[in-house]
Design a protein around this motif. Structure first.
Motif, PDB file in Angstrom:
ATOM      1  N   LYS A  44      10.582 -43.234-106.357  1.00 37.23           N
ATOM      2  CA  LYS A  44      10.783 -44.423-107.481  1.00 37.23           C
ATOM      3  C   LYS A  44      12.274 -44.446-107.358  1.00 37.23           C
ATOM      4  CE  LYS A  44       9.743 -45.532-112.004  1.00 37.23           C
ATOM      5  NZ  LYS A  44       8.578 -45.152-113.400  1.00 37.23           N
ATOM      6  N   ARG A  45      12.438 -45.946-107.270  1.00 35.26           N
ATOM      7  CA  ARG A  45      13.851 -46.429-106.963  1.00 35.26           C
ATOM      8  C   ARG A  45      14.398 -46.865-108.472  1.00 35.26           C
ATOM      9  NH1 ARG A  45      12.512 -51.931-104.126  1.00 35.26           N
ATOM     10  NH2 ARG A  45      11.253 -51.651-105.770  1.00 35.26           N
ATOM     11  N   VAL A  46      15.442 -46.171-108.911  1.00 40.70           N
ATOM     12  CA  VAL A  46      15.883 -46.133-110.350  1.00 40.70           C
ATOM     13  C   VAL A  46      17.552 -46.470-110.096  1.00 40.70           C
ATOM     14  CG1 VAL A  46      16.468 -45.053-112.588  1.00 40.70           C
ATOM     15  CG2 VAL A  46      14.625 -44.366-111.172  1.00 40.70           C
ATOM     16  N   VAL A  47      18.055 -47.780-110.952  1.00 42.64           N
ATOM     17  CA  VAL A  47      19.378 -47.969-110.993  1.00 42.64           C
ATOM     18  C   VAL A  47      19.844 -47.620-112.568  1.00 42.64           C
ATOM     19  CG1 VAL A  47      20.824 -49.929-110.948  1.00 42.64           C
ATOM     20  CG2 VAL A  47      18.855 -50.019-109.250  1.00 42.64           C
ATOM     21  N   VAL A  48      20.926 -46.623-112.258  1.00 47.43           N
ATOM     22  CA  VAL A  48      21.541 -46.360-113.362  1.00 47.43           C
ATOM     23  C   VAL A  48      22.705 -46.934-113.811  1.00 47.43           C
ATOM     24  CG1 VAL A  48      22.519 -44.325-114.728  1.00 47.43           C
ATOM     25  CG2 VAL A  48      20.352 -44.019-113.174  1.00 47.43           C
ATOM     26  N   CYS A  49      22.851 -47.705-114.797  1.00 46.49           N
ATOM     27  CA  CYS A  49      24.228 -48.511-115.061  1.00 46.49           C
ATOM     28  C   CYS A  49      25.076 -47.838-116.016  1.00 46.49           C
ATOM     29  CB  CYS A  49      23.833 -49.859-115.682  1.00 46.49           C
ATOM     30  SG  CYS A  49      22.649 -50.734-114.576  1.00 46.49           S
ATOM     31  N   GLY A  50      26.391 -47.259-115.494  1.00 43.43           N
ATOM     32  CA  GLY A  50      27.390 -46.593-116.223  1.00 43.43           C
ATOM     33  C   GLY A  50      27.651 -45.287-115.549  1.00 43.43           C
ATOM     34  N   GLY A  51      28.846 -45.150-115.444  1.00 38.09           N
ATOM     35  CA  GLY A  51      29.408 -44.152-114.706  1.00 38.09           C
ATOM     36  C   GLY A  51      30.248 -43.090-115.422  1.00 38.09           C
ATOM     37  N   GLY A  52      29.935 -43.025-116.728  1.00 41.00           N
ATOM     38  CA  GLY A  52      30.342 -42.032-117.758  1.00 41.00           C
ATOM     39  C   GLY A  52      29.474 -40.788-117.627  1.00 41.00           C
ATOM     40  N   ILE A  77      34.425 -43.738-111.923  1.00 39.05           N
ATOM     41  CA  ILE A  77      33.494 -42.634-112.482  1.00 39.05           C
ATOM     42  C   ILE A  77      34.589 -41.969-113.537  1.00 39.05           C
ATOM     43  CG2 ILE A  77      32.420 -40.403-112.030  1.00 39.05           C
ATOM     44  CD1 ILE A  77      31.099 -43.137-110.783  1.00 39.05           C
ATOM     45  N   ALA A  78      33.943 -41.751-114.924  1.00 42.20           N
ATOM     46  CA  ALA A  78      34.505 -41.182-115.904  1.00 42.20           C
ATOM     47  C   ALA A  78      35.822 -41.771-116.079  1.00 42.20           C
ATOM     48  CB  ALA A  78      34.702 -39.491-115.469  1.00 42.20           C
ATOM     49  N   CYS A  79      35.999 -42.898-116.076  1.00 45.42           N
ATOM     50  CA  CYS A  79      37.245 -43.739-116.242  1.00 45.42           C
ATOM     51  C   CYS A  79      37.746 -43.956-117.725  1.00 45.42           C
ATOM     52  CB  CYS A  79      37.426 -45.061-115.616  1.00 45.42           C
ATOM     53  SG  CYS A  79      36.040 -46.123-116.139  1.00 45.42           S
ATOM     54  N   ALA A  80      36.548 -43.909-118.792  1.00 51.84           N
ATOM     55  CA  ALA A  80      36.702 -44.215-120.021  1.00 51.84           C
ATOM     56  C   ALA A  80      36.763 -42.862-120.767  1.00 51.84           C
ATOM     57  CB  ALA A  80      35.887 -45.079-120.612  1.00 51.84           C
ATOM     58  N   ALA A  81      35.763 -42.731-121.848  1.00 53.97           N
ATOM     59  CA  ALA A  81      35.726 -41.585-123.011  1.00 53.97           C
ATOM     60  C   ALA A  81      35.316 -40.164-122.026  1.00 53.97           C
ATOM     61  CB  ALA A  81      34.749 -42.007-123.965  1.00 53.97           C
ATOM     62  N   SER A  82      34.449 -40.334-120.796  1.00 49.88           N
ATOM     63  CA  SER A  82      33.982 -39.266-120.039  1.00 49.88           C
ATOM     64  C   SER A  82      35.491 -38.471-119.330  1.00 49.88           C
ATOM     65  CB  SER A  82      33.010 -39.598-119.498  1.00 49.88           C
ATOM     66  OG  SER A  82      31.860 -40.038-120.112  1.00 49.88           O
ATOM     67  N   GLY A  83      36.551 -39.338-119.121  1.00 49.17           N
ATOM     68  CA  GLY A  83      37.433 -38.834-118.478  1.00 49.17           C
ATOM     69  C   GLY A  83      38.723 -38.430-119.343  1.00 49.17           C
ATOM     70  N   LYS A  84      38.761 -38.764-120.697  1.00 51.02           N
ATOM     71  CA  LYS A  84      39.592 -38.394-121.594  1.00 51.02           C
ATOM     72  C   LYS A  84      39.350 -37.780-122.864  1.00 51.02           C
ATOM     73  CE  LYS A  84      42.147 -42.736-120.240  1.00 51.02           C
ATOM     74  NZ  LYS A  84      41.358 -43.376-119.380  1.00 51.02           N
ATOM     75  N   ALA A  85      37.937 -37.355-123.079  1.00 51.15           N
ATOM     76  CA  ALA A  85      37.639 -36.216-124.154  1.00 51.15           C
ATOM     77  C   ALA A  85      38.255 -34.948-124.047  1.00 51.15           C
ATOM     78  CB  ALA A  85      36.188 -36.603-124.236  1.00 51.15           C
ATOM     79  N   GLY A  86      37.709 -34.177-125.113  1.00 52.24           N
ATOM     80  CA  GLY A  86      38.211 -32.946-125.197  1.00 52.24           C
ATOM     81  C   GLY A  86      37.165 -32.033-124.473  1.00 52.24           C
ATOM     82  N   THR A 183      31.997 -34.396-114.981  1.00 58.07           N
ATOM     83  CA  THR A 183      31.325 -35.728-114.501  1.00 58.07           C
ATOM     84  C   THR A 183      31.413 -35.661-113.173  1.00 58.07           C
ATOM     85  OG1 THR A 183      31.690 -36.557-116.621  1.00 58.07           O
ATOM     86  CG2 THR A 183      30.905 -37.870-114.966  1.00 58.07           C
ATOM     87  N   LYS A 184      32.567 -35.727-112.309  1.00 55.32           N
ATOM     88  CA  LYS A 184      32.841 -35.858-111.133  1.00 55.32           C
ATOM     89  C   LYS A 184      32.165 -34.834-110.207  1.00 55.32           C
ATOM     90  CE  LYS A 184      36.816 -38.888-111.109  1.00 55.32           C
ATOM     91  NZ  LYS A 184      38.267 -39.144-110.859  1.00 55.32           N
ATOM     92  N   THR A 185      32.025 -33.617-110.732  1.00 52.03           N
ATOM     93  CA  THR A 185      31.456 -32.648-109.881  1.00 52.03           C
ATOM     94  C   THR A 185      30.029 -32.742-109.929  1.00 52.03           C
ATOM     95  OG1 THR A 185      33.243 -30.676-110.504  1.00 52.03           O
ATOM     96  CG2 THR A 185      31.050 -29.952-109.882  1.00 52.03           C
ATOM     97  N   LEU A 186      29.376 -33.243-110.837  1.00 54.82           N
ATOM     98  CA  LEU A 186      27.978 -33.147-111.029  1.00 54.82           C
ATOM     99  C   LEU A 186      27.759 -34.404-110.244  1.00 54.82           C
ATOM    100  CD1 LEU A 186      25.817 -32.028-112.843  1.00 54.82           C
ATOM    101  CD2 LEU A 186      25.760 -33.701-114.534  1.00 54.82           C
TER     102      LEU A 186
END
Length: 418
Positions: A44-52, A77-86, A183-186
């Motif tokens: 199944k071809r799935v497009v996921v939109c959002g790199g957080g 990747i992880a440029c927003a909250a996913s890269g700056k959260a606690g 996020t980047k490791t995953l």
């Protein structure tokens, strides 16, 4: 410039300049016959939109289960909250809310992922003891601070005017990760082992076949089209740019500030996460900053949140100088190790958290469009709840229903009666 990436090759595609127009759906008429039998047996071809973290976790679990996944991210990747959260994780802090089952499942998934991916080394996963503490802002001297070190139940490095310490989380119930590294490791695992492709480009629209009312492709600025059997929209606070979703529910932005410090003597600082009631010297209501020492030797401090407009480009999110000043003042009142001259400021930053009007995430099928799904609105619990959200969405897409977590209370259908 769009970038299609896999572990086998790297290709660049020009997608044109950015635009500010809302993301739309377009209807595409199709006269093609049923696909041949060999096509029906393809992944199944799935497009996921959002790199957080939500999009990456979704891509990870989809690809691990055999889907052919393309992850689309407009910036990095992880440029927003996913890269700056606690990166704080809690097992049972959501127990009195409808998010309880999601949080518990995700806390346990974080533990198993850390075992699978060597999280302690690769992204700073560790169980922590968590304290609640009152801090009163003071101008006292360092000698006065040293006299406070003997107080019981407060780690010695917390030498400010701290009072009323209380343990609110143990190593069995609270933990932490470095969110950007997680996020980047995953994603690296998903790319290298499960064939996920990453495309850097801005989503313009989702194409829907007129006859079936089913998502068939996503289109990026510049006309690049990626065909899909299913589309997952994990756009965080940028969900509001998507007209179909914004007509059903509202996602607003909460701007949160943080600083990252590197103490001269990181070994003096123990792995205690701190939730503070901080009383400013000039009086007024206390604020509630949080302090997270990391095993990397850094100390992350966050707080000073307020609703804010969401810029079109994540790179345009900049901190308010006064909020950063307050966090630096908090730091030196918590510990002399975090004061100017004793610690280097590695980052002064802000991010925007995606929030909903009922404080619950939105996870489920997009009403009226087959094969289209949404996962957003996780507020301050995005890093915690990313894994369980990703697993549940993968089940929804591939199996038709989520079995690991009951998603019924998170469905976008709940807003239709408002």
């Amino acid at each position: 410039m769009a970038m299609v990436m896999s572990h086998q090759h790297l290709t660049r595609i020009q997608i044109g300049p950015p635009k500010l127009a809302p993301i739309q759906f377009s209807i595409r008429c199709s006269l093609s016959a049923s696909p041949p039998m060999e096509a029906q047996n393809q992944p199944k071809r799935v497009v996921v939109c959002g790199g957080g973290v939500i999009g990456v976790c979704t891509a990870y679990f989809l690809s691990k289960r055999g889907a052919a996944v393309t992850l689309v991210e407009q910036s990095s990747i992880a440029c927003a909250a996913s890269g700056k959260a606690g990166g704080f994780l809690a097992l049972d802090w959501c127990d009195d809310s409808p998010v309880s089952s999601l949080a518990r499942a995700s806390f346990n998934l974080h533990r198993s992922l850390a075992e699978e991916l060597n999280g302690a080394e690769s992204y700073g996963y560790r169980p922590v003891t968590t304290l609640s503490l009152s801090i009163t802002e003071t101008t006292s001297s360092s000698s006065d601070r040293s006299n406070r070190k003997s107080r019981k139940n407060i780690p010695s490095w917390i030498d400010g005017a701290g009072e009323a310490p209380r343990t609110i989380g143990t190593t069995a119930t609270t933990a932490q990760v470095h969110p950007q590294l997680f996020t980047k490791t995953l994603l690296s695992k998903a790319v290298e082992d499960y064939g996920v492709k990453v495309v850097i480009g801005k989503l313009e629209k989702v194409e829907v076949a007129a006859e079936e009312g089913e998502a068939k492709a996503v289109v990026l600025e510049g006309g690049v089209e990626i065909e899909a059997d299913a589309v997952v929209l994990a756009l965080g606070p940028w969900t509001g740019n998507f007209s179909l979703l914004s007509s059903i529910f509202r996602v607003y932005g909460l701007k949160a500030h943080s600083i990252v410090l590197e103490p001269k003597d990181p070994n003096a600082i123990t792995g205690h996460a701190l939730f503070l009631s901080y009383y400013p010297a000039q009086g007024g209501k206390p604020i509630d900053p949080e302090v997270y020492p990391r095993p990397t030797g850094e100390v992350y401090i966050c707080g000073m949140s307020a609703e804010a407009e969401v810029p079109d480009d994540p790179e345009e999110i900049t901190p308010v100088p006064e909020s950063i000043r307050v966090l630096k003042t908090v730091a030196r009142n918590v510990s002399r190790h975090l004061a100017e001259g004793e610690a280097v400021v590695k980052a002064e930053q802000a991010c925007i958290l995606p929030c909903t009007d009922d404080s619950l995430p939105v996870i489920g099928k997009v009403p009226g469009v087959k094969g289209c799904y949404v996962a957003t609105g996780h507020s301050c619990w995005g890093i915690l709840n990313g894994p369980a959200t990703g697993m549940a969405v993968s089940e929804l897409v591939l199996d038709g229903d989520a079995t690991s977590v009951d998603l019924s209370c998170y469905s976008p259908d709940r807003f239709r009666s408002y």
